[in-house]
Write a protein that holds these residues in place. Structure first.
Motif, short mmCIF file in Angstrom:
data_model
loop_
_atom_site.label_atom_id
_atom_site.label_comp_id
_atom_site.label_asym_id
_atom_site.label_seq_id
_atom_site.Cartn_x
_atom_site.Cartn_y
_atom_site.Cartn_z
N ALA A 1 22.24 0.57 3.09
CA ALA A 1 21.58 -0.68 2.73
C ALA A 1 20.28 -0.85 3.49
CB ALA A 1 22.52 -1.86 3.00
N ALA A 2 20.30 -0.52 4.77
CA ALA A 2 19.08 -0.61 5.58
C ALA A 2 18.03 0.38 5.10
CB ALA A 2 19.42 -0.37 7.06
N GLY B 1 17.74 1.64 2.07
CA GLY B 1 17.23 1.20 0.77
C GLY B 1 16.23 0.07 0.91
N ALA B 2 16.52 -0.89 1.78
CA ALA B 2 15.60 -2.00 1.98
C ALA B 2 14.28 -1.52 2.57
CB ALA B 2 16.24 -3.04 2.89
N THR C 1 15.62 7.40 2.56
CA THR C 1 16.89 7.41 1.83
C THR C 1 17.49 8.81 1.70
OG1 THR C 1 15.64 7.48 -0.26
CG2 THR C 1 16.36 5.32 0.52
N ILE D 1 24.34 0.88 -3.88
CA ILE D 1 23.92 0.22 -2.64
C ILE D 1 22.40 0.28 -2.50
CG2 ILE D 1 24.05 0.31 -0.12
CD1 ILE D 1 26.90 1.50 -0.49
N LEU D 2 21.83 1.45 -2.80
CA LEU D 2 20.37 1.60 -2.73
C LEU D 2 19.67 0.72 -3.76
CD1 LEU D 2 19.95 5.47 -2.23
CD2 LEU D 2 19.73 3.67 -0.50
N ILE E 1 20.54 -2.23 -4.96
CA ILE E 1 20.52 -3.63 -4.55
C ILE E 1 19.55 -3.83 -3.39
CG2 ILE E 1 21.89 -5.51 -3.57
CD1 ILE E 1 24.33 -4.25 -5.04
N SER E 2 19.66 -2.99 -2.38
CA SER E 2 18.83 -3.18 -1.18
C SER E 2 17.37 -2.84 -1.44
CB SER E 2 19.37 -2.34 -0.02
OG SER E 2 19.43 -0.97 -0.35
N SER E 3 17.09 -1.84 -2.27
CA SER E 3 15.69 -1.48 -2.52
C SER E 3 14.97 -2.53 -3.34
CB SER E 3 15.60 -0.11 -3.21
OG SER E 3 16.06 -0.16 -4.55
N ILE F 1 15.46 -5.78 -3.16
CA ILE F 1 15.10 -6.82 -2.18
C ILE F 1 13.91 -6.35 -1.35
CG2 ILE F 1 15.90 -8.12 -0.17
CD1 ILE F 1 18.75 -7.87 -1.37
N GLY F 2 13.97 -5.10 -0.90
CA GLY F 2 12.89 -4.54 -0.09
C GLY F 2 11.59 -4.44 -0.86
#
Length: 250
Positions: free
Chosen positions: A10-11, A13-14, A30, A205-206, A208-210, A212-213
């Motif tokens: 998650a980190a 990806g963001a 990633t 997971i990537l 969702i987090s990417s 947002i990032g």
């Protein structure tokens, strides 16, 4: 996956979403993260590509005003980029990428130098400002192939190419870059989803987090002075070129 692995993905990806919205090279975060949690390299490459697609969407949302006012231009420039992406996808599925990795650091470094020298080069380039130039078309085809085949730092390459032929502010160029790079990767991802070993748990997971990032990265980039952003992208790209060079030649 363990809770720690989920948090690490998650980190990554963001951070990649932010990085791609500002400059590029998000997959440099990633890809090794996926490998570190046990995903094989080929699968990690395609999983990273699929997982970062929503990051481009998030960045495009953040740049919605700049994207909306350049819709026709973006559509026109997407065509050669998608042609290149189709070729790059076929190459990745049919051939190993070991040979290509050797020339990637040089490609990234040259792009960074072009970006740094952009204000001095434009008056000396005969096709500068010509958005119909065959050299721009060729550059976009190359960038699309690169995006699908390897991907890392394609945003830097696109900004350098666009900066020579499209006389716009760096912010408006960055909006074009976000969309056409995202489309090139989307085309590749559609093929990978059916023909390559995508690991869907990590990819989700990537995704969702990417996203947002990506939206956060666009917000940050739009608040940076144009010349500062151009130099920062170039310097960051040179660091990426060194990292890729150590990996390829070390």
């Amino acid at each position: 996956m363990s809770a720690l692995e989920i948090l690490a993905l998650a980190a990554a990806g963001a951070f990649a979403g932010v990085s791609n919205a500002i400059a590029g090279a998000g997959s440099l975060v990633t890809f090794p993260t996926l490998v570190a949690i046990g995903v094989p390299q080929l699968a990690a490459n395609v999983t990273s590509t699929v997982g970062l697609i929503p990051g481009a969407l998030g960045a495009a949302i953040g740049y919605s005003e700049e994207v909306g006012s350049q819709r026709a231009r973006i559509i026109r420039m997407s065509v050669p980029c998608l042609l290149g992406a189709a070729a790059g996808t076929a190459l990745l599925l049919l051939t190993p990428n070991d040979t290509f990795e050797v020339i990637v650091p040089a490609l990234v470094a040259v792009s960074c130098v072009l970006l740094l020298l952009q204000p001095r080069l434009i008056p000396r380039v005969s096709h500068a400002g010509n958005e119909r130039s065959p050299y721009l078309f060729a550059g976009l085809v190359l960038a699309g192939a690169y995006a699908a085949y390897f991907g890392s730092a394609v945003g830097i390459m696109l900004i350098a190419i666009l900066g020579l032929f499209v006389l716009e502010s760096i912010q408006r160029l960055n909006a074009i870059k976000v969309v056409i790079a995202g489309l090139a990767n989307l085309l590749a991802a559609l093929f990978y989803a059916f023909l390559a070993p995508v690991h869907w748990g990590p990819a989700l997971i990537l995704m969702i987090s990417s996203m947002i990032g990506g939206q956060s990265g666009a917000w940050i980039a739009k608040r940076i002075d144009g010349d500062t952003l151009r130099v920062a992208i170039a310097i960051g790209g040179l660091v990426v070129a060194v990292v890729l060079g150590v990996k390829a030649y070390g």
